[in-house]
Scaffold this active site. Structure first.
Site, PDB file in Angstrom:
ATOM      1  N   ALA A 116       0.859  -1.178   0.000  1.00 12.67           N
ATOM      2  CA  ALA A 116       0.000   0.000   0.000  1.00 12.67           C
ATOM      3  C   ALA A 116       0.899   1.232   0.000  1.00 12.67           C
ATOM      4  O   ALA A 116       2.087   1.127   0.293  1.00 12.67           O
ATOM      5  CB  ALA A 116      -0.895   0.011   1.231  1.00 12.67           C
ATOM      6  N   GLU A 142       1.073   5.610   0.861  1.00 13.22           N
ATOM      7  CA  GLU A 142       0.411   6.672   1.631  1.00 13.22           C
ATOM      8  C   GLU A 142       0.241   8.011   0.919  1.00 13.22           C
ATOM      9  O   GLU A 142       0.223   9.053   1.573  1.00 13.22           O
ATOM     10  CB  GLU A 142       1.216   6.901   2.916  1.00 13.22           C
ATOM     11  N   ASN A 143       0.095   8.022  -0.406  1.00  8.08           N
ATOM     12  CA  ASN A 143      -0.107   9.303  -1.105  1.00  8.08           C
ATOM     13  C   ASN A 143      -1.111  10.164  -0.333  1.00  8.08           C
ATOM     14  O   ASN A 143      -2.155   9.680   0.071  1.00  8.08           O
ATOM     15  CB  ASN A 143      -0.662   9.050  -2.505  1.00  8.08           C
ATOM     16  N   GLU A 164      -1.056   3.278   6.654  1.00  7.97           N
ATOM     17  CA  GLU A 164      -0.990   4.337   5.635  1.00  7.97           C
ATOM     18  C   GLU A 164      -1.585   5.642   6.164  1.00  7.97           C
ATOM     19  O   GLU A 164      -1.103   6.732   5.838  1.00  7.97           O
ATOM     20  CB  GLU A 164      -1.695   3.905   4.350  1.00  7.97           C
ATOM     21  N   GLU A 201       8.714   4.959   8.177  1.00  5.86           N
ATOM     22  CA  GLU A 201       8.195   3.589   8.180  1.00  5.86           C
ATOM     23  C   GLU A 201       8.170   2.943   9.567  1.00  5.86           C
ATOM     24  O   GLU A 201       7.219   2.247   9.905  1.00  5.86           O
ATOM     25  CB  GLU A 201       8.981   2.718   7.184  1.00  5.86           C
TER      26      GLU A 201
HETATM   27  N1  BES Z   1       5.559   3.865   1.839  1.00  4.73           N
HETATM   28  C1  BES Z   1       5.303   2.468   1.827  1.00  4.73           C
HETATM   29  C2  BES Z   1       5.202   1.879   0.439  1.00  4.73           C
HETATM   30  C3  BES Z   1       6.506   1.796  -0.304  1.00  4.73           C
HETATM   31  C4  BES Z   1       7.426   0.842   0.049  1.00  4.73           C
HETATM   32  C5  BES Z   1       6.787   2.623  -1.341  1.00  4.73           C
HETATM   33  C6  BES Z   1       8.629   0.773  -0.633  1.00  4.73           C
HETATM   34  C7  BES Z   1       7.981   2.566  -2.018  1.00  4.73           C
HETATM   35  C8  BES Z   1       8.916   1.641  -1.655  1.00  4.73           C
HETATM   36  C9  BES Z   1       4.018   2.146   2.572  1.00  4.73           C
HETATM   37  O1  BES Z   1       3.672   3.016   3.585  1.00  4.73           O
HETATM   38  C10 BES Z   1       4.219   0.821   3.215  1.00  4.73           C
HETATM   39  O2  BES Z   1       4.923   0.762   4.189  1.00  4.73           O
HETATM   40  N2  BES Z   1       3.636  -0.230   2.661  1.00  4.73           N
HETATM   41  C11 BES Z   1       3.823  -1.565   3.136  1.00  4.73           C
HETATM   42  C12 BES Z   1       2.566  -2.105   3.726  1.00  4.73           C
HETATM   43  C13 BES Z   1       2.471  -1.672   5.142  1.00  4.73           C
HETATM   44  C14 BES Z   1       1.116  -1.839   5.704  1.00  4.73           C
HETATM   45  C15 BES Z   1       3.464  -2.369   6.024  1.00  4.73           C
HETATM   46  C16 BES Z   1       4.220  -2.410   1.960  1.00  4.73           C
HETATM   47  O3  BES Z   1       3.989  -1.974   0.844  1.00  4.73           O
HETATM   48  O4  BES Z   1       4.741  -3.496   2.161  1.00  4.73           O
HETATM   49 ZN    ZN Z   2       4.712   2.768   5.352  1.00  5.86          ZN
END
Ligand code: BES
Ligand code: ZN
Length: 835
Positions: free
Chosen positions: A245, A247-248, A281, A303
Site C-alpha cells: 500500500a 500513503e499518497n 498508511e 516507516e
Molecule cells: N511507503 C510504503 C510503500 C513503499 C514501500 C513505497 C517501498 C515505495 C517503496 C508504505 O507506507 C508501506 O509501508 N507499505 C507496506 C505495507 C504496510 C502496511 C506495512 C508495503 O507496501 O509493504
Molecule cells: Zn509505510
C-alpha cells in the site's frame, strides 16, 4: 540548485497509444545559472525560462534535464515532454482486470521512491516541497471517474483540474481514473472518507475498509492533537500494485488484497491485516506526509513510526482484537531473526543511489526492528509524553522535513529523558544484545553481548538496554557491559517469583538465563501469562539457532505447551515445530517421525476445535484452528485428510464459499492427496476467473503443493503468463513451488534460466530483492549453498542486490552448519517424544 515553490502540471494520457504528453511548469528559486531537474524515460521537447527558450540536455543515466537558465533567482521553468505508459507498476501505469469477461484497465500511480520523475519533470527529492496544480485529460469514456490528492474543481472540455495541494513532496502525488465504484462517509471533524475499487467487486466488500479508515483518522486527529489537513481521504484498491500500500496524501493506494474483503467470508487474521495496513498508511498522513524525512537515510522515521502506530491505532479502536499479539508473532520474530545475521544494516542507513533507496525498505529492519525500537521508547516515556512530544514535533515541522534527532528532541523535551542518547545506540548500530543472567558466587549478574546467528564478528557493540525486570533491584537501563544486581537468594526470597527480564517482550534483546534461573522459570511456566510463555519459546529458539543451546532441548518443551489455548503460544510453538522439518530429509524415516510428532502435538487441539467454525469460538479458537489443522494435515493424520476430502467433495462446485479460515487447507489437501491434471486445470481456471484476492492466494497455496512432476512443469510454465499470474503475485507462486520438495528443483532451474526475463519484468520493483530472500529461506544443503553462490555471487555488484546476496549466503551457510551439528540431537529428541 533549483528550489521549486509551485508546479502547474498538465498531463494528457492515452491508454490506446500508451503515451503520456504534458508540460511541467515550475516556479522556483534558481541558486545557480545552471540547474537540473529530474526526468526518467522521457523525451523532452522544449524548455523555457520565463517564457524564453533556453538550452538544455537530458539523459537517463543521470535521470536529469540539465538546463542553462543564464540567470539566477525566481524563475518559471516550463518543460514540455512525452513519456511512455509502461506496465512497470511504477510512475503512471495501467492495472488490468476483467469485468463480465471484458478486459479493462484502471490508470493509477506509484511514485515513491523516485518515480514521480517518470510522470512529470520535477525536483524529485523529499525535501523539495512545493504546491501542485494538476490538470489531467485522457481518452475518456462515459461514466469514468478520476480522483487525486485534492478534490476536482473544474472539468472543461475533458480537462480535469484539481484544487491546489498543500506544500508536499513529489513522491506523494497521486491520481487514478477508470470505471470505479466507491463508498463514502464523513469523520466527526468533517473529513470526507472514501473507498474506491473496480466494479469487479461486490459493493459490500468496501464496507470494512471504509469503517476502519474513518475511525483511524478520527483516532489520529485525537492522538496527534493535529487535524487532518485535507478535505478528503480516499482509499483506492488497484488490481496491479507492486508494494502492499502507499500513503499518497489524500489518495492512498492499496493492493486489492489489503483493502477489499468479503465481509461474509473472511478470517480474523485477514481483518486485522487489512485494518493494520489501512491504519499504517493513515498514520503516514501525518508522519511522512505532513512531516517528511529530510532524506531517504531517515526513511525509518516514516516507516518505523507508521509500523508502530498501525498497532496503536487498531488497538485503540478494536481493543478486543488484541492486535499487539500480531506484532509479537509477525514483526518481533522477523526482526530478531534478521538482525542477528552479521552484515545486516542499521535502521538508520546512509543511501544515495535510487536503486539502493528501494533496497533499504527492508521489512525486518526499517519496519519491524524500527517499530520495536519505537515501542521501546513508548514503554519508556509513556503515552502522555509521547502525545505531547508528537504534537510539538508536528507543530515545529509541519509542511517541512525532519530527522531522527528532531524527533528525539521533541520526545526528550516532553519526557525529561535523554531519549536520543538511549535510542541512538539502537538506531545507529546493527544487531542486538543477548543479556546473560547468571548467579555468580551467589550474586545475580547481568551482562550484554551482541547476539549472532551464524558467524559473527564480535566488535564490542553495547546498547542502552531497557531491562524491564520484575525485580526492582535490577536497573531500568543496562548501559555497561556488566552489572551485579545483588544477592540472588535474598532477591528470590523477597520477590517470591522467578527472576525475569524484558517483561512484556517490548525491548529488542533476548535473554540467556543460566541453568538455575531457567529451571526456576520452567518450573513455574504454567503460571505465566501467554506473552511470557511465548517469549520463553522465542528466546530459546533464537539461542538454539545461534548454537548457544541444543535444538533438541526445544522438543520436550513444545510438548508441554501443545494444548495451550493462546494464539501467541500456539503460533510460536508451531513456528518452532516447523523449523524441525529442516533437520530431516523428505521421504526419510526421520521425516515420518517428525510427522508423528506433529500429530501428537496437534491431536488435542484438533479434537477440541474440529473443522467447523462455531458461534462459541473465542478469537483465539478462530486463530488457532487453521494452525492445528494444518499441522494434522502435514502429519497426514488419516481422519484429518478424510475430513478435508469430504469437505472438498461436498463443496466441489462452489469452493470459493468454503469458510475462508479452512478453505486453503481443504483445497491443498485435495491437490496433494487426490490431485489430477483435471483438478489443477479447474483450480487454475477458478484462479483466473475470481477477483477475490484471498481466494486467489488460497488457490496459489493449494495448487503449488502438487506432487505430480508434470503438473509442476505446468505451473512453472505459467509463471511468465501474465494473463494468469500477475507480476505482483509471481513471488508467491515461485515461493509456493520452491518450498514444495517436489518443486524445488524446477523453481530453482526456472529462476536461474529466466533471470533476465524476471529482471526485465519486475527488476524495477522495490521488492525485487525478496525473490532472493525467499530462496534463502528454503535452501539447506551444502549442494544448494554452492549453487546459490555460483549463481548469485557474480551478481553481487548489482545496485540494490549487494547486501541481500551477502546476507542470504550467510543465512544459508548458518542453516547448513546448524543442521549438520544438530541433526542427530533433533531426530533423537523427536524419536523420544513420539515413543
Ligand atoms: N511507503 C510504503 C510503500 C513503499 C514501500 C513505497 C517501498 C515505495 C517503496 C508504505 O507506507 C508501506 O509501508 N507499505 C507496506 C505495507 C504496510 C502496511 C506495512 C508495503 O507496501 O509493504
Ligand atoms: Zn509505510
Amino acid at each position: 540548485m533549483f528550489q521549486p515553490n509551485h508546479y502547474d502540471i498538465a498531463l494528457n494520457i492515452n491508454r490506446e497509444t500508451k503515451e503520456i504528453s504534458g508540460t511541467s511548469t515550475i516556479t522556483g528559486d534558481a541558486l545557480e545559472n545552471k540547474i537540473s531537474v529530474h526526468q526518467k524515460f522521457m523525451t523532452i521537447q522544449s524548455v523555457t525560462a520565463d517564457g524564453q527558450a533556453v538550452p538544455f540536455t537530458f539523459d537517463d543515466q543521470s535521470e536529469g534535464i540539465h538546463i542553462d537558465l543564464g540567470k539566477t533567482g525566481e524563475t518559471t521553468v516550463a518543460i514540455a515532454f512525452t513519456a511512455p505508459l509502461t506496465d512497470s507498476m511504477m510512475g503512471i501505469y495501467p492495472s488490468y482486470y476483467e469485468l463480465n469477461g471484458e478486459k479493462k484497465q484502471i490508470i493509477g500511480t506509484q511514485f515513491e521512491t523516485t518515480a514521480a520523475r517518470q510522470a512529470f519533470p520535477c525536483v524529485d527529492e523529499p525535501e523539495a516541497k512545493a504546491t501542485f496544480d494538476l490538470a489531467i485529460s485522457f481518452d475518456e469514456h462515459e461514466g469514468e471517474t478520476i480522483i487525486s490528492n485534492m478534490p476536482e474543481v473544474k472539468n472543461e472540455n475533458g480537462v480535469h483540474t484539481f484544487d491546489t495541494t498543500v506544500r508536499m513532496s513529489t513522491y506523494l502525488i497521486a491520481f487514478a481514473f477508470g470505471d470505479l465504484q466507491s463508498k463514502l462517509t464523513t469523520t466527526k471533524s468533517g473529513v470526507q472518507v472514501g473507498v474506491f475499487a473496480t466494479k469487479a467487486h461486490q459493493a459490500n466488500e468496501l464496507d470494512f475498509a471504509l469503517d476502519i479508515a474513518k475511525r483511524s483518522i478520527e483516532f489520529y486527529e485525537d492522538f496527534y492533537q493535529t487535524p487532518y489537513p485535507l478535505p478528503h481521504s480516499w482509499q483506492l484498491a488497484l488490481p496491479d500494485f507492486s508494494a502492499g500500500a502507499m500513503e499518497n496524501w489524500g489518495l492512498v493506494t492499496y493492493r486489492e488484497a489489503y483493502l477489499v474483503l468479503d465481509p461474509d467470508n473472511t478470517t480474523p487474521d485477514m481483518k486485522m491485516l487489512v485494518a493494520t495496513v489501512i491504519s499504517h498508511e493513515l498514520a503516514h498522513q501525518w508522519f511522512g506526509d505532513l512531516v517528511t524525512m529530510k532524506w531517504w537515510d531517515n526513511l525509518w522515521l516514516n516507516e518505523s513510526f507508521a509500523n508502530m502506530m498501525e498497532y496503536v491505532a487498531i488497538d485503540a479502536i478494536e481493543p478486543d482484537w488484541h492486535v499487539w499479539e500480531m506484532f509479537q508473532t509477525s514483526d518481533v520474530p522477523m526482526a530478531l531473526q534478521r538482525d542477528a545475521t552479521d552484515g545486516v544494516q542499521p535502521v538508520h542507513v546512509q543511501v544515495e543511489d535510487p536503486a539502493e533507496i528501494d533496497a533499504i525498505f527492508d521489512s525486518a529492519i526499517v519496519y519491524a526492528k524500527g517499530a520495536r525500537m519505537l515501542v521501546m521508547v513508548r514503554t519508556l516515556i509513556g503515552d502522555d509524553a509521547l502525545r505531547k512530544g508528537l504534537k510539538a514535533y508536528f507543530a515545529a515541522h509541519h509542511y517541512g522535513n525532519a530527522t531522527g534527532d528532531d524527533l528525539w528532541a521533541a520526545l526528550g523535551d516532553a519526557s525529561g529523558m535523554d531519549v536520543g542518547a538511549i535510542m541512538n545506540s539502537w538506531l545507529e548500530q546493527p544487531g542486538y544484545p543477548v543479556v546473560s543472567a547468571k548467579v555468580v558466587d551467589g550474586q545475580l549478574t547481568l551482562s550484554q553481548k551482541q547476539f549472532f546467528i551464524g558467524e559473527g564478528k564480535e566488535v564490542g557493540r553495547q546498547w542502552q538496554v531497557p531491562l524491564n525486570s520484575n525485580y526492582d533491584a535490577a536497573p531500568v537501563l543496562l548501559k555497561d557491559h556488566e552489572v551485579v544486581v545483588g544477592d540472588y537468594a535474598q532477591l528470590r526470597q523477597a520477590s517470591g517469583k522467578p527472576f525475569r527480564l524484558n517483561v512484556g517482550n517490548n525491548s529488542h534483546f533476548i535473554v540467556a538465563y543460566d541453568d538455575t534461573l531457567l529451571q526456576d522459570i520452567l518450573d513455574h511456566v504454567d503460571d505465566f501469562d501467554s506473552i511470557t510463555q511465548h517469549q520463553i519459546l522465542q528466546d530459546l529458539q533464537l539461542l538454539a539457532e545461534g548454537r548457544q543451546i541444543s535444538y533438541g532441548t526445544l522438543v520436550p518443551l513444545l510438548t508441554r505447551f501443545a494444548d495451550n489455548q493462546s494464539t501467541l503460544v500456539a503460533t510460536s510453538l508451531y513456528a518452532i515445530a516447523g523449523e524441525l522439518k529442516k533437520f530431516v530429509t523428505p521421504g526419510s524415516a526421520e521425516e515420518t517421525q517428525v510427522k508423528a510428532y506433529f500429530d501428537q502435538l496437534s491431536a488435542g487441539q484438533v479434537a477440541r476445535l474440529g473443522w467447523q467454525d462455531r458461534d462459541a469460538d473465542s478469537l483465539d479458537d478462530q486463530l488457532i484452528r487453521p494452525t492445528v489443522l494444518s499441522a494434522a494435515l502435514y502429519a497426514e493424520n488419516p481422519a484429518a485428510v478424510a475430513a478435508a476430502h469430504d469437505l472438498f467433495t461436498a463443496n466441489r462446485d462452489h469452493l470459493e464459499s468454503l469458510p475462508a479460515s479452512t478453505r486453503f487447507l481443504i483445497i491443498r489437501n485435495e491437490v496433494k492427496h487426490f490431485g489430477s491434471a483435471t483438478l489443477i486445470g479447474d483450480l487454475l481456471a477458478a484462479y483466473r476467473a475470481t477477483s477475490n484476492a484471498s481466494y486467489k492466494s488460497d488457490l496459489t497455496y493449494a495448487v503449488t503443493a502438487t506432487t505430480d512432476p508434470e503438473q509442476i512443469t505446468r505451473l512453472v510454465g505459467i509463471f511468465e503468463d501474465t494473463d494468469t499470474v500477475k507480476p505482483q503475485d509471481l513471488r508467491s507462486w515461485f515461493y509456493g513451488v520452491l518450498r514444495n520438495d517436489r518443486g524445488e528443483q524446477a523453481a530453482w532451474d526456472w529462476i536461474r534460466t529466466d533471470w533476465q526475463w524476471l529482471e526485465d519484468t519486475v527488476g524495477g520493483d522495490m521488492e525485487f530483492s525478496t525473490f532472493i530472500t525467499f530462496i534463502s529461506r528454503i535452501f539447506r544443503t551444502p549442494e544448494r549453498l554452492a549453487e546459490f553462490k555460483a549463481f548469485f555471487e557474480p551478481k553481487i555488484n548489482t545496485p540494490g542486490l549487494t547486501r541481500e546476496i551477502q546476507m542470504d549466503i550467510k543465512v544459508i551457510e548458518s542453516r547448513v552448519d546448524l543442521i549438520e551439528a544438530e541433526k542427530s540431537a533433533v531426530t533423537a529428541a523427536v524419536a523420544e517424544a513420539v515413543k
